[in-house]
Design a protein around this motif. Structure first.
Motif, short mmCIF file in Angstrom:
data_model
loop_
_atom_site.label_atom_id
_atom_site.label_comp_id
_atom_site.label_asym_id
_atom_site.label_seq_id
_atom_site.Cartn_x
_atom_site.Cartn_y
_atom_site.Cartn_z
N ALA A 1 0.85 -1.21 0.00
CA ALA A 1 0.00 0.00 0.00
C ALA A 1 0.88 1.25 0.00
O ALA A 1 0.61 2.22 -0.72
N ALA A 2 1.96 1.23 0.78
CA ALA A 2 2.86 2.39 0.82
C ALA A 2 3.60 2.54 -0.51
O ALA A 2 3.86 3.67 -0.96
N MET A 3 3.90 1.43 -1.17
CA MET A 3 4.55 1.49 -2.49
C MET A 3 3.66 2.27 -3.47
O MET A 3 4.15 3.07 -4.28
N ALA A 4 2.35 2.03 -3.37
CA ALA A 4 1.41 2.68 -4.30
C ALA A 4 1.32 4.19 -4.07
O ALA A 4 0.78 4.92 -4.90
N GLN A 5 1.81 4.65 -2.91
CA GLN A 5 1.77 6.09 -2.62
C GLN A 5 3.07 6.79 -3.03
O GLN A 5 3.17 8.01 -2.93
N CYS A 6 4.07 6.03 -3.42
CA CYS A 6 5.36 6.64 -3.75
C CYS A 6 5.31 7.31 -5.11
O CYS A 6 4.64 6.85 -6.02
N GLN A 7 6.07 8.38 -5.23
CA GLN A 7 6.17 9.08 -6.52
C GLN A 7 7.64 9.35 -6.83
O GLN A 7 8.26 10.11 -6.07
N PRO A 8 8.30 8.78 -7.82
CA PRO A 8 7.72 7.74 -8.68
C PRO A 8 7.55 6.42 -7.93
O PRO A 8 8.10 6.26 -6.84
N ARG A 9 6.80 5.52 -8.52
CA ARG A 9 6.61 4.20 -7.90
C ARG A 9 7.95 3.46 -7.85
O ARG A 9 8.79 3.62 -8.76
N PRO A 10 8.14 2.62 -6.85
CA PRO A 10 9.36 1.79 -6.85
C PRO A 10 9.29 0.78 -7.99
O PRO A 10 8.21 0.47 -8.48
N VAL A 11 10.44 0.29 -8.39
CA VAL A 11 10.48 -0.81 -9.35
C VAL A 11 10.29 -2.10 -8.54
O VAL A 11 10.97 -2.31 -7.53
N TRP A 12 9.36 -2.92 -8.98
CA TRP A 12 8.97 -4.10 -8.18
C TRP A 12 9.24 -5.36 -9.01
O TRP A 12 8.74 -5.48 -10.15
#
Ligand SMILES: Cc1cn([C@H]2C[C@H](O)[C@@H](COP(=O)(O)OP(=O)(O)O[C@H]3O[C@@H](C)[C@H](O)[C@@H](O)[C@H]3O)O2)c(=O)[nH]c1=O
Length: 392
Positions: A106-117
């Motif tokens: 959920a916290a990943m989805a709030q990052c700008q830019p998104r992390p590479v997963w």
């Protein structure tokens, strides 16, 4: 990776120890390399510190957080709901499709830019791997994309883990008999054993070790089998007539069996380098045997419906060339074929032994081919960099 604005600085690697040592063995090797060679701040989340400690004695079992070789090691229990976007790494890797904490996602989805997963997959020589390597998969609800990353044996895969300088260190060690003897001496290995054919043995409990021991015992040539504590314990114990503890050794006929302690990961490499033949298993020791430049035989992790036999054949198809003795030995060692009626393992061993010099050259040539694919850590970072540049 050349420094630029898309270069990742932090990376989180999530590892669950399903069984054995391969999961943490691979993640630990990978984490150290990312830190040491690429300067990435790595957090390794691992759920089983006791298994980790077997191959890295610095690990403190019970510590919530610890710093080892520059890597932040976090004990992964069920932490959830405690993550903010600033806690999230630039690159997030789930090893073998483990479920990372929903709060982290959920916290990943709030990052700008998104992390590479990434989902970092297991190693296979099968052809379908090339088609799946780097494929994207969208999260069903959140605006996040995960990419599959497959290690492998061709330039259309992620390649194999290989640290810088490994080849040079290995060659230096192998060209120095005194260094090899000095490494093995503390384990009790004598000059006589050094002069024999030395075999390291790491396999799953169902390997036909007793039959191979019998063939070695009856053979003309002195063989010293070095087996880490806990491996093939029942057969080793029966051979020794005593507990299979580190330090125990016995000779019957031409075979000397010596039990070694389970050593730290860098020493396991030296063990492989010092032996004339390595019987390895799983994924990580299998790859290390390839870098050791010596003949090796793979005991593959068993899967339902003998799927592992398909994988074994796929690997042999790429690697073994026309060395029939190697193919037969490997198939019988893994139960994919029955040992010949006549003389069984004695016949398999004698054909294999005669071809070992050829196998040594094969492994060296294979190594050059694998090196041309680049190493997995560098390949992964390069791909991550290209994804970050697209994400802006
Ligand atoms: C024998 C020995 C091994 N090792 C290390 C080398 C490797 O990093 C690790 C062993 O890992 P592997 O060779 O992969 O074999 P494994 O059987 O322990 O691990 C397996 O686990 C399964 C869950 C996976 O699905 C398999 O693919 C495989 O990874 O232990 C030491 O550090 N010291 C030792 O003395």
């Amino acid at each position: 990776m050349s420094p630029n604005t898309h270069q990742a600085r932090t990376l989180a690697l999530f590892c669950k120890v399903v069984d054995n040592f391969g999961d943490i063995g691979i993640c630990w090797r990978f984490a150290r390399q990312l830190r040491q060679e690429h300067g990435i701040a790595v957090t390794l989340w691992v759920d089983d510190l006791a298994s980790f400690r077997r191959l890295c004695p610095e690990v403190v079992v019970g510590a919530e957080t610890q710093q080892i070789a520059g890597v932040a090691v976090r004990h992964w229990r069920d932490q959830d709901g405690v993550f903010a976007p600033e806690d999230i790494a630039d690159i997030v890797i789930e090893f073998f499709a483990v479920d990372i904490p929903p709060g982290y996602i959920a916290a990943m989805a709030q990052c700008q830019p998104r992390p590479v997963w990434f989902n970092l997959e297991g190693l296979s020589a099968e052809e379908w791997v090339e088609g799946c390597h780097t494929l994207p998969s969208s999260h069903p609800r959140l605006s996040l994309t995960k990419h599959f990353f497959f290690p492998g044996f061709t330039d259309k895969t992620g390649g194999l883990l290989r640290e810088a300088g490994l080849e040079q260190r290995r060659r230096q060690f192998q060209s120095d008999p005194a260094a090899m003897a000095a490494f093995l001496a503390p384990f009790g290995v004598t000059a006589e054993e050094m002069a024999s054919t030395k075999v390291s043995l790491f396999c799953y409990p169902h390997a036909p070790v007793a039959a191979l021991f019998e063939a070695w015992q009856q053979g003309d040539e002195a063989v010293t089998c070095l087996v880490p504590e806990g491996v093939a314990s029942e057969t080793v114990q029966a051979f020794l007539g005593a507990a299979a503890q580190a330090g125990a050794a016995r000779t019957v006929g031409s075979l000397r069996v010596r039990v070694l302690p389970f050593v730290a990961q860098p020493d396991y490499d030296k063990l492989l380098w010092a032996c004339d033949l390595n019987l390895v298993r799983g994924e990580d020791s299998f790859v290390r045997a390839q870098w050791a430049g010596r003949p090796f035989v793979w005991h593959i992790y068993p899967q339902d419906e003998n799927l592992h036999h398909v994988k074994l054949r796929a690997f042999l198809g790429r690697y073994a060339g026309d060395i029939d003795s190697l193919i037969r030995f490997a198939l019988c060692w893994n139960g994919a074929e029955a040992a010949p009626q006549q003389d069984g393992w004695a016949a398999l061993w004698s054909a294999f032994r005669a071809d070992m010099p050829q196998m040594g050259s094969l492994t060296e040539a294979w190594q050059q081919k694998m090196m041309a694919n680049g190493d997995m850590s560098g390949n992964l970072l390069q791909f991550a960099c290209s994804l970050r540049s697209v994400a802006g």
